[in-house]
Design a protein around this motif. Structure first.
Motif, PDB file in Angstrom:
ATOM      1  N   GLN B 198       0.829  -1.219   0.000  1.00 28.25           N
ATOM      2  CA  GLN B 198       0.000   0.000   0.000  1.00 28.25           C
ATOM      3  C   GLN B 198       0.860   1.264   0.000  1.00 28.25           C
ATOM      4  N   ASP B 199       1.893   1.243   0.829  1.00 30.82           N
ATOM      5  CA  ASP B 199       2.723   2.441   0.936  1.00 30.82           C
ATOM      6  C   ASP B 199       3.397   2.768  -0.391  1.00 30.82           C
ATOM      7  N   ILE B 200       3.892   1.732  -1.074  1.00 28.30           N
ATOM      8  CA  ILE B 200       4.513   1.990  -2.378  1.00 28.30           C
ATOM      9  C   ILE B 200       3.473   2.535  -3.356  1.00 28.30           C
ATOM     10  N   CYS B 201       2.287   1.953  -3.321  1.00 22.87           N
ATOM     11  CA  CYS B 201       1.222   2.437  -4.206  1.00 22.87           C
ATOM     12  C   CYS B 201       0.978   3.928  -3.958  1.00 22.87           C
ATOM     13  N   LYS B 202       0.904   4.279  -2.679  1.00 29.66           N
ATOM     14  CA  LYS B 202       0.649   5.685  -2.342  1.00 29.66           C
ATOM     15  C   LYS B 202       1.796   6.556  -2.825  1.00 29.66           C
ATOM     16  N   GLU B 203       2.992   6.130  -2.569  1.00 27.90           N
ATOM     17  CA  GLU B 203       4.160   6.940  -2.943  1.00 27.90           C
ATOM     18  C   GLU B 203       4.244   7.166  -4.444  1.00 27.90           C
ATOM     19  N   TYR B 204       3.838   6.147  -5.203  1.00 32.75           N
ATOM     20  CA  TYR B 204       3.941   6.270  -6.656  1.00 32.75           C
ATOM     21  C   TYR B 204       2.607   6.653  -7.303  1.00 32.75           C
ATOM     22  N   GLY B 205       1.606   6.870  -6.459  1.00 31.68           N
ATOM     23  CA  GLY B 205       0.295   7.233  -7.006  1.00 31.68           C
ATOM     24  C   GLY B 205      -0.343   6.126  -7.814  1.00 31.68           C
ATOM     25  N   LEU B 206      -0.206   4.915  -7.322  1.00 36.65           N
ATOM     26  CA  LEU B 206      -0.744   3.757  -8.039  1.00 36.65           C
ATOM     27  C   LEU B 206      -2.088   3.350  -7.461  1.00 36.65           C
ATOM     28  N   LYS B 207      -2.901   2.746  -8.281  1.00 37.27           N
ATOM     29  CA  LYS B 207      -4.177   2.239  -7.807  1.00 37.27           C
ATOM     30  C   LYS B 207      -3.942   1.001  -6.933  1.00 37.27           C
ATOM     31  N   GLU B 208      -4.610   0.966  -5.751  1.00 37.87           N
ATOM     32  CA  GLU B 208      -4.452  -0.192  -4.874  1.00 37.87           C
ATOM     33  C   GLU B 208      -5.520  -1.229  -5.188  1.00 37.87           C
ATOM     34  N   GLN B 209      -5.073  -2.434  -5.516  1.00 37.13           N
ATOM     35  CA  GLN B 209      -6.023  -3.502  -5.825  1.00 37.13           C
ATOM     36  C   GLN B 209      -5.574  -4.756  -5.117  1.00 37.13           C
ATOM     37  N   TRP B 210      -6.492  -5.399  -4.451  1.00 40.78           N
ATOM     38  CA  TRP B 210      -6.073  -6.614  -3.740  1.00 40.78           C
ATOM     39  C   TRP B 210      -7.209  -7.596  -3.546  1.00 40.78           C
ATOM     40  N   LEU B 211      -6.843  -8.781  -3.204  1.00 44.00           N
ATOM     41  CA  LEU B 211      -7.808  -9.786  -2.758  1.00 44.00           C
ATOM     42  C   LEU B 211      -7.110 -10.655  -1.724  1.00 44.00           C
ATOM     43  N   ASP B 212      -7.903 -11.433  -0.982  1.00 45.28           N
ATOM     44  CA  ASP B 212      -7.347 -12.235   0.104  1.00 45.28           C
ATOM     45  C   ASP B 212      -7.028 -13.659  -0.340  1.00 45.28           C
ATOM     46  N   CYS B 213      -5.991 -14.175   0.238  1.00 44.61           N
ATOM     47  CA  CYS B 213      -5.550 -15.513  -0.145  1.00 44.61           C
ATOM     48  C   CYS B 213      -4.737 -16.131   0.985  1.00 44.61           C
ATOM     49  N   ASP B 214      -5.102 -17.342   1.378  1.00 45.08           N
ATOM     50  CA  ASP B 214      -4.292 -18.027   2.390  1.00 45.08           C
ATOM     51  C   ASP B 214      -2.973 -18.487   1.791  1.00 45.08           C
ATOM     52  N   TYR B 215      -2.118 -19.003   2.688  1.00 40.79           N
ATOM     53  CA  TYR B 215      -0.741 -19.286   2.262  1.00 40.79           C
ATOM     54  C   TYR B 215      -0.516 -20.630   1.570  1.00 40.79           C
TER      55      TYR B 215
END
Lengths: 330, 330
Positions: B198-215
């Motif tokens: 998230q922090d990198i996305c914010k720093e570079y102005g990128l859209k944050e996209q995610w989904l959940d996944c177990d290991y």
DNA sequence: AAACAGGTTGAAACCGATTTCATATGGAGG
DNA sequence: CCTCCATATGAAATCGGTTTCAACCTGTTT
């Protein structure tokens, strides 16, 4: 940590009675029994397993000695053993021997000193038997047969049949020039698979070509190079196990060969990764889980004085996947 | 099995003297000492570890609780722990918890009853702490932080930095549309990696996209399908670990995507297979061996009464391999 | 009422080590 | 020669359970 004597005192009975209550080894007056159970519950008393094991000469621990836990094949076996042991209220003491005989001996000694109930061993040390001192603990030999250990049971897959099936499959897929990367000939696994390969070659009048290769990835890399420099026009490779097959695949890829178009490839073991890899590996399925489960069961049964079958050979089967191409119109 | 009393009798001394000889806890007349050593050698006497452990309240056993030994990451950790423990004359009792809290509790109890010297735990049970009864054995928490256990140390990699590095790397490789498959948010590992993303996305102005996944692998398959149906034009994927990355790769392959041409892919952990796979996976290197080694060391040091550092965060680094393509001219 | 069977119970021994404590031995010093 | 101290040693207690064995009920049979 509260002791049995403390519980006895609080419940107004003797330690013997408390012992009888927790083990159900004799009748106890139901009023006293309830009182004892109450105190146990209140104090959270748990009997010390060391003291118990010391007297009973059984620690409910099963030693598992593997050459390398990082190797997926052994990891999967260990998992199966652990699970079955757990079901029977036994615990696993894991030893990674690194194929180091000294380390194996030391671990066997420790297990002996711990009154372990059994040792399940997957070893590469052919001379282990001669070096073991007096040892009370019963052995179960898994995956490879070695001489001289007076084990209570040995468990392996039908390597010979596997060797035959793998070779025959490559033939049926159109291979004319098959090389066998045979595993260590000091173990039954290596011997038998190779024998299977040889017999099929004889039956079909095929040229026998082989080289030696240990069961690990690095060896696979080395042997694959050797193979390519030694044999030309190879169109089928029988790797001694799946890890080696993966190594071979990577070498082939780097040399510009296509699998299975140029060269077809068979693994052995059916470790989990053989199916996860891209491409998925054709391989011989050893019933890893069943073998591990039986190993643990044998130890438990032996501890219970039940009779057990000494020789256990598991059937194998063929997984036809993406590194071979069966011509369906056969 | 010959006992210390038997040795004492044969050597014409008391058991106490034999004990002093084998442990070097006090001076013994050199003539008697030699006699005792001779008898020990002749009889092959080895002190019973259970008796010793019972009295000393230390069994030289370290419990290792892993969610799944088949998982390469834990297999590699277990291997490192075993090795270091072995060097220090400790043994490993391995427990496979299957992410089952009940099983973990039972194993902890057993280890407690065995006077284990430490428990190294990699757990997924966030509510474990509240359910543990009285337990003497010190805990070391490995790989993920959980709340409420009063551990003597916890050890993990710098997940946050890893998350940042992985994301930044994808960016530098030209990705514009990165999806993060974030791991379980109840663990620091999942949280911190995601935070890094998230922090990198914010720093570079990128859209944050995610989904959940177990290991695990199966979850990876499921989540990869979900990803493809939910997000279009993805050109970079941050898998929550290497096993998941492998699953994602296989799904992408089956859908006709090319890696890294169409979609670039980052793993996490640097399990051994990430390098063996074809293609080799770009991933974040956790110093698995060092972490395991430290975990065992901490237990040993604690047993010796030495001071130990409670929080241990290991640095991570980036392995640039074949599933991403760094534009060198940057 | 005595004899006997059957079921409960606790004291004490045991498993195999370690450690405490009191005693025995020998040499130094007065 | 006697005291004092250091050292070496074994008897016994200990760790925390289990099991044996003898004693002790209770009730039934003769």
């Amino acid at each position: 940590m509260v002791s049995i004597r403390e519980v006895a005192k609080r419940a107004g009975v003797s330690p013997a009675t408390v012992s009888r209550v927790i083990n159900g080894t004799a009748n106890v007056d139901s009023i006293k029994k309830d009182k004892v159970l109450t105190v146990i519950h209140e104090t959270g008393f748990k009997p010390n397993e060391l003291a118990r094991a010391l007297f009973k000469k059984s620690s409910k621990i099963i030693g598992v000695i593997v050459p390398n836990i990082e190797n997926a094949f052994f990891g999967e076996l260990a998992r199966a053993i652990e699970e079955e042991a757990y079901q029977n209220n036994y615990r696993i003491l894991l030893c990674n021997s690194q194929n180091n005989t000294e380390k194996e001996l030391l671990n066997i000694q420790t297990l002996n000193q711990l009154n372990a109930d059994g040792i399940i061993i997957m070893t590469n040390s052919e001379d282990l038997a001669s070096k073991i001192g007096p040892c009370q603990v019963p052995f179960v030999i898994l995956d490879r047969k070695i001489e001289g250990l007076d084990e209570i049971a040995f468990i392996e897959a039908d390597h010979y049949k596997g060797g035959r099936m793998a070779t025959e499959h490559l033939l049926q897929c159109g291979c004319k020039n098959i090389v066998c990367m045979r595993g260590p000939q000091k173990f039954s696994s290596g011997q038998q698979r190779f024998l299977g390969y040889q017999d099929i070659c004889k039956e079909y009048g095929l040229k026998e070509q082989w080289l030696d290769c240990d069961y690990d990835y690095e060896e696979g890399l080395r042997a694959a190079e050797e193979l390519l420099s030694k044999f030309s026009d190879v169109d089928g490779i029988l790797a001694c196990n799946d890890m080696v097959a993966i190594a071979v695949y990577k070498v082939l890829l780097s040399k510009g060969f296509h699998v299975p178009e140029d060269i077809q490839l068979m693994g052995f073991d059916n470790i989990r990764f053989s199916k996860l890899f891209a491409p998925e590996f054709s391989t011989i399925i050893q019933p890893i889980r069943e073998m591990g489960t039986l190993a643990a069961q044998v130890v438990v049964m032996h501890a219970n004085g039940e009779p057990i079958q000494k020789e256990n050979v598991f059937d194998v089967s063929l997984a036809e996947r993406q590194t071979t191409r069966h011509t369906k119109e056969k």
